[in-house]
Write a protein that holds these residues in place. Sequence first.
Motif, PDB file in Angstrom:
ATOM      1  N   VAL A   8      11.891  -8.162   6.510  1.00  0.00           N
ATOM      2  CA  VAL A   8      10.688  -8.857   6.987  1.00  0.00           C
ATOM      3  C   VAL A   8       9.642  -7.835   7.415  1.00  0.00           C
ATOM      4  O   VAL A   8       8.447  -7.962   7.086  1.00  0.00           O
ATOM      5  CB  VAL A   8      11.029  -9.836   8.135  1.00  0.00           C
ATOM      6  N   ARG A   9      10.073  -6.799   8.118  1.00  0.00           N
ATOM      7  CA  ARG A   9       9.148  -5.724   8.522  1.00  0.00           C
ATOM      8  C   ARG A   9       8.559  -5.039   7.288  1.00  0.00           C
ATOM      9  O   ARG A   9       7.363  -4.720   7.247  1.00  0.00           O
ATOM     10  CB  ARG A   9       9.897  -4.724   9.413  1.00  0.00           C
ATOM     11  N   TRP A  10       9.372  -4.831   6.251  1.00  0.00           N
ATOM     12  CA  TRP A  10       8.917  -4.262   4.978  1.00  0.00           C
ATOM     13  C   TRP A  10       7.856  -5.162   4.346  1.00  0.00           C
ATOM     14  O   TRP A  10       6.798  -4.706   3.928  1.00  0.00           O
ATOM     15  CB  TRP A  10      10.111  -4.069   4.058  1.00  0.00           C
ATOM     16  N   GLN A  11       8.119  -6.449   4.274  1.00  0.00           N
ATOM     17  CA  GLN A  11       7.175  -7.396   3.691  1.00  0.00           C
ATOM     18  C   GLN A  11       5.845  -7.366   4.450  1.00  0.00           C
ATOM     19  O   GLN A  11       4.769  -7.352   3.837  1.00  0.00           O
ATOM     20  CB  GLN A  11       7.759  -8.812   3.700  1.00  0.00           C
ATOM     21  N   GLN A  12       5.916  -7.346   5.760  1.00  0.00           N
ATOM     22  CA  GLN A  12       4.696  -7.305   6.569  1.00  0.00           C
ATOM     23  C   GLN A  12       3.919  -6.014   6.314  1.00  0.00           C
ATOM     24  O   GLN A  12       2.687  -6.032   6.240  1.00  0.00           O
ATOM     25  CB  GLN A  12       5.044  -7.441   8.057  1.00  0.00           C
ATOM     26  N   LYS A  13       4.640  -4.923   6.171  1.00  0.00           N
ATOM     27  CA  LYS A  13       3.982  -3.632   5.934  1.00  0.00           C
ATOM     28  C   LYS A  13       3.263  -3.629   4.592  1.00  0.00           C
ATOM     29  O   LYS A  13       2.090  -3.291   4.500  1.00  0.00           O
ATOM     30  CB  LYS A  13       5.007  -2.490   6.007  1.00  0.00           C
ATOM     31  N   ILE A  14       3.961  -4.002   3.534  1.00  0.00           N
ATOM     32  CA  ILE A  14       3.333  -3.906   2.217  1.00  0.00           C
ATOM     33  C   ILE A  14       2.240  -4.954   2.013  1.00  0.00           C
ATOM     34  O   ILE A  14       1.348  -4.767   1.193  1.00  0.00           O
ATOM     35  CB  ILE A  14       4.361  -3.926   1.071  1.00  0.00           C
ATOM     36  N   ALA A  15       2.288  -6.045   2.778  1.00  0.00           N
ATOM     37  CA  ALA A  15       1.227  -7.057   2.692  1.00  0.00           C
ATOM     38  C   ALA A  15      -0.116  -6.508   3.161  1.00  0.00           C
ATOM     39  O   ALA A  15      -1.166  -7.042   2.794  1.00  0.00           O
ATOM     40  CB  ALA A  15       1.613  -8.286   3.513  1.00  0.00           C
ATOM     41  N   GLU A  16      -0.107  -5.430   3.937  1.00  0.00           N
ATOM     42  CA  GLU A  16      -1.344  -4.840   4.469  1.00  0.00           C
ATOM     43  C   GLU A  16      -2.203  -4.188   3.390  1.00  0.00           C
ATOM     44  O   GLU A  16      -3.382  -3.933   3.615  1.00  0.00           O
ATOM     45  CB  GLU A  16      -1.009  -3.742   5.488  1.00  0.00           C
ATOM     46  N   PHE A  17      -1.629  -3.916   2.208  1.00  0.00           N
ATOM     47  CA  PHE A  17      -2.294  -3.049   1.242  1.00  0.00           C
ATOM     48  C   PHE A  17      -2.930  -3.814   0.091  1.00  0.00           C
ATOM     49  O   PHE A  17      -2.522  -4.912  -0.261  1.00  0.00           O
ATOM     50  CB  PHE A  17      -1.291  -2.017   0.709  1.00  0.00           C
ATOM     51  N   ASP A  18      -3.923  -3.150  -0.515  1.00  0.00           N
ATOM     52  CA  ASP A  18      -4.637  -3.692  -1.680  1.00  0.00           C
ATOM     53  C   ASP A  18      -4.139  -3.099  -2.987  1.00  0.00           C
ATOM     54  O   ASP A  18      -4.591  -3.509  -4.058  1.00  0.00           O
ATOM     55  CB  ASP A  18      -6.141  -3.392  -1.553  1.00  0.00           C
ATOM     56  N   GLY A  19      -3.257  -2.126  -2.933  1.00  0.00           N
ATOM     57  CA  GLY A  19      -2.727  -1.481  -4.127  1.00  0.00           C
ATOM     58  C   GLY A  19      -1.669  -0.470  -3.736  1.00  0.00           C
ATOM     59  O   GLY A  19      -1.506  -0.156  -2.542  1.00  0.00           O
ATOM     60  N   TYR A  20      -0.965   0.016  -4.762  1.00  0.00           N
ATOM     61  CA  TYR A  20       0.205   0.855  -4.505  1.00  0.00           C
ATOM     62  C   TYR A  20       0.313   1.988  -5.512  1.00  0.00           C
ATOM     63  O   TYR A  20       0.044   1.805  -6.698  1.00  0.00           O
ATOM     64  CB  TYR A  20       1.492   0.010  -4.595  1.00  0.00           C
ATOM     65  N   LYS A  34      -2.264  -7.343  -7.188  1.00  0.00           N
ATOM     66  CA  LYS A  34      -2.647  -6.025  -6.695  1.00  0.00           C
ATOM     67  C   LYS A  34      -2.245  -4.987  -7.740  1.00  0.00           C
ATOM     68  O   LYS A  34      -1.274  -5.176  -8.464  1.00  0.00           O
ATOM     69  CB  LYS A  34      -1.953  -5.732  -5.362  1.00  0.00           C
ATOM     70  N   PRO A  35      -2.977  -3.869  -7.818  1.00  0.00           N
ATOM     71  CA  PRO A  35      -2.647  -2.851  -8.820  1.00  0.00           C
ATOM     72  C   PRO A  35      -1.510  -1.935  -8.378  1.00  0.00           C
ATOM     73  O   PRO A  35      -1.267  -1.757  -7.184  1.00  0.00           O
ATOM     74  CB  PRO A  35      -3.951  -2.063  -8.946  1.00  0.00           C
ATOM     75  N   ALA A  36      -0.836  -1.377  -9.372  1.00  0.00           N
ATOM     76  CA  ALA A  36       0.261  -0.446  -9.138  1.00  0.00           C
ATOM     77  C   ALA A  36       0.092   0.763 -10.051  1.00  0.00           C
ATOM     78  O   ALA A  36      -0.217   0.618 -11.235  1.00  0.00           O
ATOM     79  CB  ALA A  36       1.596  -1.124  -9.436  1.00  0.00           C
ATOM     80  N   ALA A  37       0.280   1.946  -9.486  1.00  0.00           N
ATOM     81  CA  ALA A  37       0.227   3.190 -10.245  1.00  0.00           C
ATOM     82  C   ALA A  37       1.503   3.975  -9.940  1.00  0.00           C
ATOM     83  O   ALA A  37       2.187   3.703  -8.950  1.00  0.00           O
ATOM     84  CB  ALA A  37      -1.012   3.999  -9.862  1.00  0.00           C
ATOM     85  N   PHE A  38       1.797   4.955 -10.792  1.00  0.00           N
ATOM     86  CA  PHE A  38       3.100   5.610 -10.710  1.00  0.00           C
ATOM     87  C   PHE A  38       3.002   7.127 -10.860  1.00  0.00           C
ATOM     88  O   PHE A  38       2.289   7.625 -11.726  1.00  0.00           O
ATOM     89  CB  PHE A  38       4.026   5.062 -11.793  1.00  0.00           C
ATOM     90  N   VAL A  39       3.765   7.821 -10.014  1.00  0.00           N
ATOM     91  CA  VAL A  39       3.953   9.261 -10.112  1.00  0.00           C
ATOM     92  C   VAL A  39       5.457   9.469 -10.245  1.00  0.00           C
ATOM     93  O   VAL A  39       6.223   9.073  -9.361  1.00  0.00           O
ATOM     94  CB  VAL A  39       3.417   9.996  -8.873  1.00  0.00           C
ATOM     95  N   GLY A  40       5.872  10.047 -11.368  1.00  0.00           N
ATOM     96  CA  GLY A  40       7.289  10.249 -11.612  1.00  0.00           C
ATOM     97  C   GLY A  40       7.621  11.709 -11.757  1.00  0.00           C
ATOM     98  O   GLY A  40       6.780  12.526 -12.120  1.00  0.00           O
ATOM     99  N   TYR A  41       8.868  12.026 -11.482  1.00  0.00           N
ATOM    100  CA  TYR A  41       9.319  13.412 -11.622  1.00  0.00           C
ATOM    101  C   TYR A  41      10.733  13.449 -12.167  1.00  0.00           C
ATOM    102  O   TYR A  41      11.516  12.523 -11.995  1.00  0.00           O
ATOM    103  CB  TYR A  41       9.228  14.147 -10.281  1.00  0.00           C
ATOM    104  N   GLY A  42      11.026  14.525 -12.867  1.00  0.00           N
ATOM    105  CA  GLY A  42      12.327  14.741 -13.492  1.00  0.00           C
ATOM    106  C   GLY A  42      12.130  15.405 -14.835  1.00  0.00           C
ATOM    107  O   GLY A  42      11.019  15.758 -15.214  1.00  0.00           O
TER     108      GLY A  42
END
Length: 189
Positions: free
Chosen positions: A66-78, A107-115
């Motif tokens: 629930v705390r996670w859901q509340q946190k991520i709800a604050e944002f306009d993108g990731y 909401k938009p999502a972008a990605f930074v990957g490594y490996g």
Amino acid sequence: MLKIAIIIGSTRATRFADKPAEWLKNIVAGRTDASYEFVDLRDFPMPFFDEVASNAYAPTTNEVAVRWQQKIAEFDGYVFITAEYNHAPTAVLKNALDYAYPEWNKKPAAFVGYGSVGAARAIEQLRQIAVELQMAPTRTGVHIQGADFFGAWQQGAALEEMSHLQPGVNAMLDELTWWGNALKAARNA
């Protein structure tokens, strides 16, 4: 102003994720198109998803989730920083995605990957997951791969010195903020 979360998608004690997170922190500090906040999955130790249903259909009972859901709800993108384990994103990141639904929507999502291949296969899977969660994944991602990854991981090379990665980071963040503004306007309309 847009509020963007940069989600650190690994919780291992020996994770590499801190290096790209620190690199991104320096990059976004110079941008004025959004405010950026780093969200570390270590701060949200959720059990494997075991709710009756997605929170789109039933309230979540786990307090950390629930705390996670509340946190991520604050944002306009990731921006998701991810490793690739066996051609897939980390289990902890997939679990975190599964613990929310309406919070991600439109909401938009972008990605930074490594490996070794820059988490390309993990990011492709994350893009499919993002679509199912009604997010808009950006075209441009950042892939820290091959010699860059092994140089930073094993030889201590600084990502800041890898100037060839900078255009991709800027393009990714530009796309993310464009989509962020467009989707925020649509959500508010």
